[in-house]
Scaffold this active site. Structure first.
Site, PDB file in Angstrom:
ATOM      1  N   GLN A   1      13.414  14.154  -1.364  1.00  0.00           N
ATOM      2  CA  GLN A   1      14.267  13.222  -2.078  1.00  0.00           C
ATOM      3  C   GLN A   1      14.956  13.938  -3.245  1.00  0.00           C
ATOM      4  O   GLN A   1      14.509  14.993  -3.689  1.00  0.00           O
ATOM      5  CB  GLN A   1      13.445  12.056  -2.607  1.00  0.00           C
ATOM      6  CG  GLN A   1      12.360  12.456  -3.581  1.00  0.00           C
ATOM      7  CD  GLN A   1      11.399  11.324  -3.864  1.00  0.00           C
ATOM      8  OE1 GLN A   1      11.366  10.337  -3.159  1.00  0.00           O
ATOM      9  NE2 GLN A   1      10.627  11.463  -4.923  1.00  0.00           N
TER      10      GLN A   1
ATOM     11  N   ASN B   1      10.518   1.952   4.690  1.00  0.00           N
ATOM     12  CA  ASN B   1       9.334   2.591   4.111  1.00  0.00           C
ATOM     13  C   ASN B   1       8.297   2.774   5.210  1.00  0.00           C
ATOM     14  O   ASN B   1       8.062   1.867   6.013  1.00  0.00           O
ATOM     15  CB  ASN B   1       8.746   1.738   2.986  1.00  0.00           C
ATOM     16  CG  ASN B   1       9.610   1.734   1.746  1.00  0.00           C
ATOM     17  OD1 ASN B   1      10.451   2.625   1.567  1.00  0.00           O
ATOM     18  ND2 ASN B   1       9.425   0.753   0.903  1.00  0.00           N
ATOM     19  N   ILE B   2       7.643   3.922   5.219  1.00  0.00           N
ATOM     20  CA  ILE B   2       6.678   4.187   6.286  1.00  0.00           C
ATOM     21  C   ILE B   2       5.463   3.272   6.184  1.00  0.00           C
ATOM     22  O   ILE B   2       4.765   3.038   7.175  1.00  0.00           O
ATOM     23  CB  ILE B   2       6.251   5.674   6.277  1.00  0.00           C
ATOM     24  CG1 ILE B   2       5.642   6.052   7.639  1.00  0.00           C
ATOM     25  CG2 ILE B   2       5.306   5.970   5.115  1.00  0.00           C
ATOM     26  CD1 ILE B   2       5.491   7.535   7.843  1.00  0.00           C
ATOM     27  N   ASP B   3       5.213   2.720   5.005  1.00  0.00           N
ATOM     28  CA  ASP B   3       4.061   1.818   4.869  1.00  0.00           C
ATOM     29  C   ASP B   3       4.418   0.364   5.178  1.00  0.00           C
ATOM     30  O   ASP B   3       3.581  -0.525   5.041  1.00  0.00           O
ATOM     31  CB  ASP B   3       3.433   1.926   3.477  1.00  0.00           C
ATOM     32  CG  ASP B   3       4.396   1.582   2.352  1.00  0.00           C
ATOM     33  OD1 ASP B   3       5.498   1.079   2.637  1.00  0.00           O
ATOM     34  OD2 ASP B   3       4.048   1.824   1.180  1.00  0.00           O
TER      35      ASP B   3
ATOM     36  N   LYS C   1       0.826  -1.879   0.374  1.00  0.00           N
ATOM     37  CA  LYS C   1       0.895  -1.257  -0.947  1.00  0.00           C
ATOM     38  C   LYS C   1      -0.444  -1.309  -1.671  1.00  0.00           C
ATOM     39  O   LYS C   1      -0.684  -0.521  -2.587  1.00  0.00           O
ATOM     40  CB  LYS C   1       1.945  -1.977  -1.807  1.00  0.00           C
ATOM     41  CG  LYS C   1       3.339  -2.033  -1.205  1.00  0.00           C
ATOM     42  CD  LYS C   1       3.998  -0.678  -1.205  1.00  0.00           C
ATOM     43  CE  LYS C   1       5.449  -0.777  -0.762  1.00  0.00           C
ATOM     44  NZ  LYS C   1       6.096   0.547  -0.649  1.00  0.00           N
TER      45      LYS C   1
END
Length: 432
Positions: free
Chosen positions: A162, A206-208, A320
């Site tokens: 990033q 988001n990968i989560d 999260k």
């Protein structure tokens, strides 16, 4: 014209604050130049592009006053700018993909599941959809080592770092970094490579978020727009629940859709800096830092004919916290080709509201408190606080609240069924 003492004081304070802001900017610029000197010339030129964007954000961060949004210009998005998912799905019924059952072990990570999802897509349609991972330079080397285990899978995996917006010491407002990592997506050549390969569309998540998989109905809708009204950007939105404490909303602003983030800074009663999210963190050593961020969804304002799609809640399944982790590990969800879907055995589609206390925060401690994950198919609300453990084959239904006060411990015995119960005090069952 006469001036009061208050006017003079305000003027002096404004002048002092402006000089202070200038000093902060000059100090930041010197530190950024010092960071550029830690890499070779070619890498420094790439990093200079990142730092140019960071300087702009840092400048706006220091400008305490002055709204970037004129609230009088904010309007509700036009009715046709946010389409119901079911309407899009009905139009694209011919693009439906067959589903193949795939058993997945519980030990699989977010990355394991994502690789399985894309591999399933490539095998089903004989495609070559790559996976692009945005990484941070702090974890780049570890990620590359992990990725080696997927080299025999039918997924081409690319990584990029990033944009290196340095984390800032909260007190000094100076970067805490002493050197620079590697380059970001647009600056490292990966974007040009993908375009040269004929890639036209990119799905970002988001990968989560275990519910965010490639959706062919949405892709079909994007591709089927007439050339003169081609939609360049689709944002998925979903109805909020009581568990949502962050997030944003789409607004119409100067003839464009824009993302208004709840987490962004409130400067005054009627002023918000739309672009900057100030993320305050404390490092392991106790150092308080600030991360200046922008939401990727904020890019929607830069695209023509952008639209939103109101998708089912099932496409928003972020992990999260340990509370989120408990939900996705439970029998509420089943796994199919790396994708999590709500179990058909649950009679209503809403997700239970789960709130676990601080004793469950760390994953390792969380795992030791469950001999097995409880049956939660009929659960509506769960609150757990204090020193609480769960035995095997526990069943939770309705609203369950378990509170162990300081010094107390509650062990929920194996095979227990709690339905609309409040458990408090001290409960231990010992082997003899």
């Amino acid at each position: 014209m006469s001036l009061t003492v208050a006017d003079l004081t305000r003027g002096a304070m404004t002048e002092f604050q402006e000089k202070l802001r200038q000093q902060h900017e000059e100090s930041m610029h010197r530190e950024l130049e010092a960071l550029l000197n830690t890499v070779n010339k070619a890498e420094a030129e790439i990093s200079r592009k990142d730092f140019s964007g960071f300087k702009d954000i840092f400048h706006r961060f220091l400008q305490v006053k002055g709204p970037s949004v004129d609230w009088a210009k904010i309007n509700r998005p036009p009715e046709d700018s946010i389409q119901p998912y079911e309407k899009i799905k009905a139009k694209a019924w011919a693009a439906r993909a067959p589903r193949v059952s795939s058993a997945v072990r519980n030990e699989n990570t977010f990355l394991d599941l994502t690789v399985q999802q894309i591999e399933h897509l490539n095998k089903t349609f004989n495609a070559d959809v790559p996976l692009v991972l945005m990484n941070s330079f702090n974890t780049d080397e570890d990620t590359k080592k992990i990725l080696q285990k997927y080299k025999h899978h039918r997924v081409n995996i690319h990584t990029f770092n990033q944009s290196r917006y340095p984390r800032i010491n909260k007190e000094s407002l100076l970067p805490i970094a002493k050197n620079i990592g590697t380059s970001c997506f647009s600056n490292c050549g990966l974007l040009d490579k993908l375009i040269a390969e004929g890639k036209e569309y990119i799905f970002v998540s988001n990968i989560d978020n275990l519910g965010a998989t490639v959706d062919l109905f949405i892709l079909h809708h994007l591709m089927s727009q007439p050339a003169d009204k081609r939609c360049e950007f689709i944002m998925e939105v979903t109805d909020k629940t009581r568990a949502d404490v962050k997030g944003g909303t789409l607004i119409q602003y100067e003839d464009h859709l824009r993302l208004l983030e709840i987490a962004q800074r409130l400067h005054e009663k009627n002023a918000m800096d739309l672009e900057i999210i100030v993320n305050q963190k404390t490092l392991d050593g106790g150092l308080n830092i600030i991360q200046l961020e922008t939401a990727v969804g904020a890019a929607i304002k830069s695209f023509n004919n952008a639209m939103g799609v109101n998708v089912p809640r099932s496409r928003f399944l972020p992990v999260k916290t340990s509370s989120d982790l408990l939900l996705v590990m439970s029998n509420l969800y089943s796994l199919d080709a790396g994708s999590l879907t709500m179990s058909k055995k649950r009679e209503f589609p809403t997700t239970p509201h789960v709130k676990l206390g601080s004793s469950f925060t760390k994953v390792q401690e969380f795992l030791t408190r469950f001999e097995s994950i409880p049956d939660m198919l009929e659960l509506d609300h769960l609150t757990v606080s204090g020193d609480v453990t769960f035995g095997k084959n526990v069943s939770l239904k309705g609203t369950v609240i378990i509170i162990a006060n300081h010094g107390d411990r509650i062990d929920i015995p194996a095979g227990a069924m709690l339905e609309n119960k409040i458990v408090s005090g001290n409960l231990r069952i010992l082997d003899h």
